[in-house]
Enzyme design. Structure first.
Site, PDB file in Angstrom:
ATOM      1  CG  HIS A 243      36.423  40.373  42.956  1.00  0.00           C
ATOM      2  ND1 HIS A 243      36.694  41.696  42.682  1.00  0.00           N
ATOM      3  CD2 HIS A 243      36.752  39.682  41.815  1.00  0.00           C
ATOM      4  CE1 HIS A 243      37.153  41.809  41.448  1.00  0.00           C
ATOM      5  NE2 HIS A 243      37.201  40.606  40.900  1.00  0.00           N
TER       6      HIS A 243
ATOM      7  CG  ASP B 263      35.644  47.000  40.681  1.00  0.00           C
ATOM      8  OD1 ASP B 263      34.917  45.993  40.748  1.00  0.00           O
ATOM      9  OD2 ASP B 263      35.245  48.128  40.314  1.00  0.00           O
TER      10      ASP B 263
END
Length: 380
Positions: free
Chosen positions: A351, A355
């Site tokens: 992450h 996204d």
């Protein structure tokens, strides 16, 4: 990791002598010449630097491969007398050992068996691989377990140590999240059934599921380049090539060899690569180059019956796709309930660089391409 010969054992040129275990693969070191093992410099379990001496070969004793006889020189006789072993005993030992091929000898060592444990039907009493397999498959009466046998302490192999360290490092470094989806495998299964015979006849390899997944992933990686990238310090390295790693389970542990430039390969070329590399992995013949340079990983836990999992990243990669088993499930099709072969998919991603929107969209695109495999052939 293991010596395949003991001191005094006789061997011919190119026979495997010792197994070397690196942090990635295990390789056999073969005899550079015929002779006997005179001295072991590095014992099993000890570390050695590249170029170090493993042991000493005495080339005074050799097997005559043409006559299948043993030639003993004066030097060996002197060594034998020091060990209080007669010439006749050495000849018996050598000839008995020579009846075992390197492959059979390795199977015996790996299963802690002796040649005398194996029954053979051959008139020359030579033991074959089939004899060893038959022995291993013959059920035995389990012996009564004692207190001491309830636990066994075994040192972790180099490969297992590396797997543990890399996976823990992946958890400590990356911000790993996982997103899930499901794919109706009906169209792929129908395509394989319709084209399997022609495909196998033309390309001499079966059309599997993995080539569909590799193609689908490559299309997704082109549209979502962050999933094909990696973080190095304060920089993001975007890869404009698509080297797909795929996980292969072996006796030594999990290895992740690479299909290079997968975007340039046909379905047949992908399947041939998978078959060749998987066989090398299971036979312990992978080279370091086979394991390096991957940009994205596919892991198929479905072959072991896994319904769902959260695959862990293969650093420094930023994404890994988990395949699972195919199960007939009730799903809604145009307002009607139908039974379809369904596979759950899982995408774990870093992450820090990817996204949530891109990860979900990537997995959704994988699903759509697999449910309509015609898009894969047309690059749509």
């Amino acid at each position: 990791s293991k010596w395949l010969k003991n001191i005094g054992d006789v061997f011919d040129i190119d026979e495997p002598l010792v197994e070397i275990e690196t942090d990635k693969i295990t390789v056999e070191v073969s005899a550079p010449q015929a002779g006997s093992l005179q001295e072991i410099k590095v014992k099993a379990g000890e570390n050695i630097k590249i170029g170090g001496i493993l042991g000493i070969i005495n080339d005074s004793i050799k097997i005559n491969t043409k006559t299948n006889s043993t030639e003993l020189t004066n030097d060996i006789k002197e060594v034998s007398s020091k060990k209080e072993v007669s010439k006749e005993n050495i000849e018996d030992l050598v000839l008995e050992d020579h009846k075992l091929s390197p492959a059979v000898r390795k199977m015996l060592d790996e299963n802690n068996l002796k040649a005398s444990d194996i029954t053979t039907s051959r008139e020359d009493n030579r033991i074959t691989k089939e004899d060893v397999v038959q022995h291993l498959n013959t059920p035995t009466v389990p012996k009564k377990t004692t207190v001491k046998e309830r636990e066994e302490i075994v040192k972790m192999s180099k490969i297992r140590q590396t797997i543990a360290a890399r996976l823990k490092d992946s958890q400590n470094t990356a911000a790993i999240l996982t997103t899930f989806n499901e794919v109706d495998m009906t169209s792929i299964i129908q395509t394989r059934e319709a084209k399997q015979n022609d495909f196998k006849q033309r390309y001499k390899v079966k059309l599997g599921f993995m080539s569909f997944f590799v193609k689908a992933c490559v299309l997704g990686l082109k549209l979502f380049p962050a999933i094909n990238a990696e973080i190095e310090g304060q920089e993001i390295i975007y890869k404009n090539y698509y080297n797909i790693s795929f996980a292969v389970g072996t006796e030594k542990g999990l290895v992740v060899p690479v299909i290079r430039n997968a975007d340039e390969l046909s379905f047949a070329e992908i399947e041939k690569n998978i078959k060749t590399i998987s066989e090398k992995a299971r036979e312990g013949k992978l080279a370091i180059d086979d394991l390096q340079g991957g940009t994205f990983t596919i892991s198929n836990g479905g072959v072991y019956g896994s319904m769902l999992s959260t695959p862990i990243l293969n650093p420094p990669q930023s994404g890994v796709l988990g395949m699972h088993n195919i199960v007939e499930r009730p799903i809604a099709i145009d307002g009607e309930i139908e039974i379809r072969p369904v596979m759950y998919l899982a995408l774990s991603y870093d992450h820090r660089i990817i996204d949530g929107k891109d990860s979900v969209s990537f997995l959704k695109l994988i699903k759509e391409n697999l449910e309509d495999p015609g898009k894969l052939f047309l690059d749509l």
